[in-house]
Enzyme design. Structure first.
Site: not given
Length: 460
Positions: A166, A364
């Site tokens: 991220e 995720e």
């Protein structure tokens, strides 16, 4: 089986060093920004829980990897802690860290669990943060050398590498929206951090290519699909701008090799353009990845601005859109976020149509629930809600794959209940429950369901 996945599909979970490893006396680990902030700004962390203990993976990794095998994992994604391996971020390597990561990797392989290793999961070494972290170009060089060290030490066995988890978050949460240390609120500084992270990613990919190792390298993106309130042009513009700032700014640079022209126009207009060199642009243009990880938790619903931005306020993407609270939306009330399983299908289709249908996997996806102890019966967390959540998302993923999306795997967040940024242990995400008082780890109903689902490569 009416929902069936390929036999080669990667099944497992994701974790990160800071959120799971914990500390032990004499482990040689250097301090990172989370070790520092969870003590110095302890009031910002739920119930004041610091990074010291987290989920004891440093202590329990052998038993934990056995637990992975017990519920049929064939893969596991975690990160190397930069400050554990190289305590000051540059300089000497910590031999205890090398021994730990070597044994962790060897044990995973021995148990039939493919290691997916990420180099950076929000955890800047504190010594490098003191000189500005990713605001400072010297840290790009330090990161490049850290990546090279990891490839040399572990690349003979690790075949799946990721540069960043991220990349948007250290910039947006740490330098604009006051959620992560260093708690700066300044768009131009945030943009500088994001650009330097993208350059650092490219440098690490190049180092990996030069190493001639026979594996794959990629990056893990946090993608929040954007949905406008309506088809009104003003709402469509709001969605376009939200997507431009929060998704395309990173995705286009890494997957298309260039920043969106419209983003540059907006940043020039508002005097927010970070320092970008011709060499940076050339490097971004020539860097290609092999595999993309996608983290998906929620949608972003937006509408046209209802008020003009404060002209004295801090410039931010939210100058161009307002959040839209859709009537009837389905909520995870523990986290205050919408549950929207179809979003995973929409992301898959976007990768397929806009980003050359690159190989990707769900890196995720999961549901964090507060007060899970209320669901304990017969000694086990009866988390049927997590099973239902997984089934819904996997159905949509399966549909996208049937339509040609190159998805290679699914990793749930997370394996054992872990420490979350700011929220600590408020919400629980794991296949295994962690008892904070005793450190005991016990499988939940979802873990047992997952085991059977992996054995069957699907579910009814």
């Amino acid at each position: 089986m009416n929902i069936e996945f390929p036999k080669s599909f990667f099944w497992g979970a994701a974790s990160s060093a800071t959120q799971a490893e914990g500390r032990q006396a004499g482990d040689g680990k250097g301090e990172n920004i989370w070790d520092y902030a969870s003590k110095k700004y302890n009031h910002r962390f739920y119930e004041g829980v610091t990074t010291e203990n987290t989920s004891y993976f440093y202590r329990d990794y052998q038993e934990d990897i056995q637990r992975m095998q017990d519920i049929s994992f064939n893969s596991f994604r975690t990160s190397i802690s930069w400050s554990r391996l190289i305590p000051d971020g540059i300089g000497d390597v910590n031999p205890k860290a090398v021994a730990f990561y070597n044994d962790m990797i060897d044990t995973l392989i021995e148990k039939g669990v493919e290691p997916f290793i990420n180099l950076y999961h929000f955890d800047m070494p504190m010594e490098l943060q003191k000189i500005g972290g990713f605001e400072n170009r010297e840290v790009i060089t330090a990161y490049k050398n850290y990546a090279k060290t990891c490839f040399e030490l572990f690349g003979d066995r690790v075949k799946y590498w990721f540069t960043f988890n991220e990349p948007m978050i250290p910039a947006e949460a740490g330098y604009l929206h006051d959620r992560h240390y260093p708690y700066v609120v300044d768009f131009k500084r945030a943009a500088t951090v994001l650009h330097h992270i993208i350059v650092a990613h490219c440098e690490a990919v190049n180092v990996y290519r030069e190493s001639k190792q026979e594996g794959k390298i990629g990056i893990i993106m946090d993608v929040i699909p954007v949905y406008p309130r309506s088809q009104n042009p003003a709402d469509l513009y709001a969605a376009e701008m939200a997507d431009l700032f929060y998704t395309k700014s990173v995705n286009d640079a890494i997957l298309k090799g260039k920043y969106p022209e419209k983003l540059k126009e907006v940043l020039v207009k508002y005097d927010q353009l970070p320092g970008v060199t011709e060499e940076d642009i050339a490097l971004i243009g020539e860097t290609k990845i092999d595999l993309l990880g996608i983290n998906y938790y929620r949608p972003r619903r937006v509408k046209a601005k209802e008020c003009l931005p404060n002209p004295q306020g801090v410039f931010s993407p939210e100058w161009f859109f307002d959040e839209y609270v859709m009537p009837g939306r389905r909520m995870n009330t523990s986290r205050g976020i919408e549950i929207y399983p179809k979003g995973i299908y929409d992301i898959a289709k976007k990768i397929q149509t806009e980003y050359d249908n690159i190989d990707w996997f769900v890196s995720e996806n999961g549901i964090g629930i507060e007060g899970e102890e209320a669901f304990i019966a017969e000694g086990i967390v009866q988390d049927q809600y997590r099973i239902d959540f997984l089934k819904e998302h996997l159905r949509y993923l399966n549909k996208a794959m049937e339509e040609g999306s190159n998805c290679l795997g699914y990793h749930m967040w997370t394996f054992v209940d872990c420490w979350s940024w700011g929220n600590a242990y408020k919400n629980r995400y794991g296949f295994y429950r962690l008892d904070l008082a005793t450190g005991e780890k016990t499988v939940k109903k979802s873990g047992l369901w997952f085991k059977e689902m992996v054995k069957e490569n699907g579910f009814d």
